[in-house]
Motif scaffolding. Structure first.
Motif, mmCIF file in Angstrom:
data_model
loop_
_atom_site.group_PDB
_atom_site.id
_atom_site.type_symbol
_atom_site.label_atom_id
_atom_site.label_comp_id
_atom_site.label_asym_id
_atom_site.label_seq_id
_atom_site.Cartn_x
_atom_site.Cartn_y
_atom_site.Cartn_z
ATOM 1 N N ILE A 5 -4.276 5.829 30.508
ATOM 2 C CA ILE A 5 -3.990 4.859 30.680
ATOM 3 C C ILE A 5 -5.347 3.913 31.283
ATOM 4 N N MET A 6 -4.707 5.154 32.938
ATOM 5 C CA MET A 6 -6.520 4.191 33.294
ATOM 6 C C MET A 6 -7.844 4.194 32.981
ATOM 7 N N LYS A 7 -8.390 5.196 32.616
ATOM 8 C CA LYS A 7 -9.803 4.823 31.843
ATOM 9 C C LYS A 7 -9.988 4.036 31.178
ATOM 10 N N HIS A 8 -8.528 3.467 29.414
ATOM 11 C CA HIS A 8 -8.617 2.976 28.493
ATOM 12 C C HIS A 8 -8.031 1.580 29.183
ATOM 13 N N GLY A 9 -6.873 1.924 29.932
ATOM 14 C CA GLY A 9 -5.742 0.404 29.665
ATOM 15 C C GLY A 9 -6.500 -0.450 31.000
ATOM 16 N N MET A 43 -5.909 -6.964 30.422
ATOM 17 C CA MET A 43 -5.468 -6.611 29.014
ATOM 18 C C MET A 43 -7.019 -6.298 28.799
ATOM 19 N N ILE A 44 -6.613 -5.852 27.285
ATOM 20 C CA ILE A 44 -7.799 -5.577 26.820
ATOM 21 C C ILE A 44 -7.722 -6.361 25.483
ATOM 22 N N ALA A 45 -8.843 -7.366 24.781
ATOM 23 C CA ALA A 45 -8.542 -7.704 23.460
ATOM 24 C C ALA A 45 -9.429 -6.488 22.628
ATOM 25 N N ILE A 46 -8.225 -6.612 21.907
ATOM 26 C CA ILE A 46 -9.324 -5.875 20.603
ATOM 27 C C ILE A 46 -10.396 -6.605 19.716
ATOM 28 N N ASP A 47 -11.237 -6.654 19.579
ATOM 29 C CA ASP A 47 -12.203 -8.130 18.691
ATOM 30 C C ASP A 47 -12.352 -7.532 17.290
ATOM 31 N N ASN A 48 -12.998 -6.338 16.903
ATOM 32 C CA ASN A 48 -13.581 -5.083 15.993
ATOM 33 C C ASN A 48 -13.090 -4.108 15.383
ATOM 34 N N VAL A 49 -11.819 -4.964 15.456
ATOM 35 C CA VAL A 49 -11.027 -3.627 14.418
ATOM 36 C C VAL A 49 -10.467 -3.876 13.728
ATOM 37 N N GLY A 50 -10.516 -3.485 12.567
ATOM 38 C CA GLY A 50 -9.663 -4.102 10.757
ATOM 39 C C GLY A 50 -8.398 -3.071 11.467
ATOM 40 N N VAL A 63 -6.090 1.404 42.322
ATOM 41 C CA VAL A 63 -7.467 0.880 41.519
ATOM 42 C C VAL A 63 -8.981 1.669 42.138
ATOM 43 N N TYR A 64 -8.815 2.549 43.309
ATOM 44 C CA TYR A 64 -10.067 2.938 42.866
ATOM 45 C C TYR A 64 -10.204 4.919 41.728
ATOM 46 N N THR A 65 -9.725 4.865 41.815
ATOM 47 C CA THR A 65 -8.949 6.189 40.891
ATOM 48 C C THR A 65 -9.331 4.990 38.776
ATOM 49 N N GLU A 66 -9.209 4.259 39.060
ATOM 50 C CA GLU A 66 -9.079 3.386 37.901
ATOM 51 C C GLU A 66 -11.029 2.916 37.825
ATOM 52 N N ARG A 67 -11.055 2.100 38.727
ATOM 53 C CA ARG A 67 -12.746 2.101 38.586
ATOM 54 C C ARG A 67 -13.465 3.293 38.904
ATOM 55 N N VAL A 68 -13.453 4.485 39.287
ATOM 56 C CA VAL A 68 -13.879 5.584 39.567
ATOM 57 C C VAL A 68 -13.977 6.090 37.594
#
Length: 338
Positions: free
Chosen positions: A265-269, A1-8, A197-202
């Motif tokens: 999704i694969m790029k940013h998630g 999961m991706i945590a959002i740190d500095n977004v108002g 998984v390989y596609t996400e990594r690339v």
């Protein structure tokens, strides 16, 4: 999961809403695919060539990627980025997916379709294992349990649609699978997880515009699927566009959009989000099959609904400090929650 740190909150709300809408749209497209194909059938058979349909889907994604690259003003990146080292990695997912598509057809000789439908849910496990081992991401016990719930939901959904009536005078059911069939299913699930998984990594390791990455990916997709179509055509007289209707073109547009949105999704998630999208699409598939095809829904249908809802809540509650839209990719300081 991706945590959002500095977004108002005031700035993040519109992007987060778009991200949620993207996920809902993906679930709808995934879930509507099989019912729409069923609506195209004439006398129980699809009137068009499935391989030509796949070629057109890949070509549509390629065309949209190129137009998007030009419209975004990143066309200059194409001249800078074209090299064997940069482009070659995108051939591997195309080869893996093409291999799996042919493997699905080949393995039908060693099992019945219902057994394959049930056992193919193991690709959730293989994807998660490869996700943690190849990408170095840790999952908590609760998250593993949530993924187990997804597998259980898939098995229950498939099981509820099985036909247990005997064949002729035999007392045996229609279900069957050989040892070779079981081995092939495991290979299929492994390759499915490896390709994801390989596609996400690339996509994440190369600092290139997503439209350019999609362009590289779908060039190979068009080439491999076109070669497969030409080799499988053989002596068949069916034309490339024969049997195409408005509904078929709608399927092509939907699946092209599905591939392009999934690359976001694969790029940013994460690939795990992809698993939740696919599992949730089972529910849309069931509802649309009931509404469009008149297929009767049994009480068993509610059980996968509960399991998937529980899995979504459990998996994404492992980082309580993040909102439900923690998958929003619009923060450069985003980090994976471990």
């Amino acid at each position: 999961m991706i945590a959002i740190d500095n977004v108002g909150s005031s700035e993040a709300e519109p992007p987060r809403r778009r991200w949620v809408l993207l996920l809902l749209l993906l679930v709808l497209i995934y879930g509507s695919h099989a019912p729409l194909i069923s609506l195209t059938k004439v006398d129980g058979h699809v009137p068009f060539s499935p391989s030509s349909c796949v070629v057109l889907i890949e070509f549509t994604k390629l065309l949209v990627s190129f137009v998007s690259l030009v419209a975004s003003g990143n066309l200059s990146a194409l001249k800078v980025s074209v090299s064997v080292v940069t482009v070659a990695p995108y051939a591997i997912p195309a080869v893996l997916y093409a291999f799996n598509n042919n493997l699905v057809v080949f393995m039908q000789a060693y099992m019945d379709p219902s057994s394959f439908q049930v056992l193919s849910n193991l690709k959730i496990v293989s994807t998660a294992l490869l996700y943690t081992s190849c990408l170095g991401k840790r999952l908590r016990r609760g998250q593993w349990f949530a993924l187990g719930l997804l597998v259980a939901a898939g098995v229950c959904h498939s099981y509820s649609g099985l036909d247990w009536e005997p064949i002729g005078d035999e007392s045996t059911s229609r279900l069957h699978i050989t040892s070779w069939g079981l081995l092939l299913v495991l290979v299929y699930c492994f390759i499915s997880g490896l390709a994801a998984v390989y596609t996400e990594r690339v996509l994440k390791t190369q600092r290139l515009p997503l439209s350019l990455q999609n362009l590289f990916l779908y060039i190979f997709g068009v080439a491999i699927n076109l070669a497969s179509h030409l080799s499988s055509s053989g002596d068949r007289q069916q034309g490339f566009l024969e049997g195409f209707s408005t509904l078929v073109w709608l399927i092509i547009a939907g699946q092209a959009a599905n591939g392009l949105l999934m690359s976001v999704i694969m790029k940013h998630g994460t690939g795990i989000t992809r698993l939740f999208v696919i599992s949730s699409a089972m529910l849309v598939n069931g509802v649309l099959s009931w509404g469009l095809l008149g297929i009767e829904l049994t009480p068993y249908f509610l059980f996968p609904v509960v399991l998937i809802g529980w899995a979504v809540y459990l998996y994404y509650s492992m980082c309580p400090e993040i909102s439900v839209c923690r998958l929003c990719p619009h923060s450069r300081s985003a980090s994976y929650c471990e």
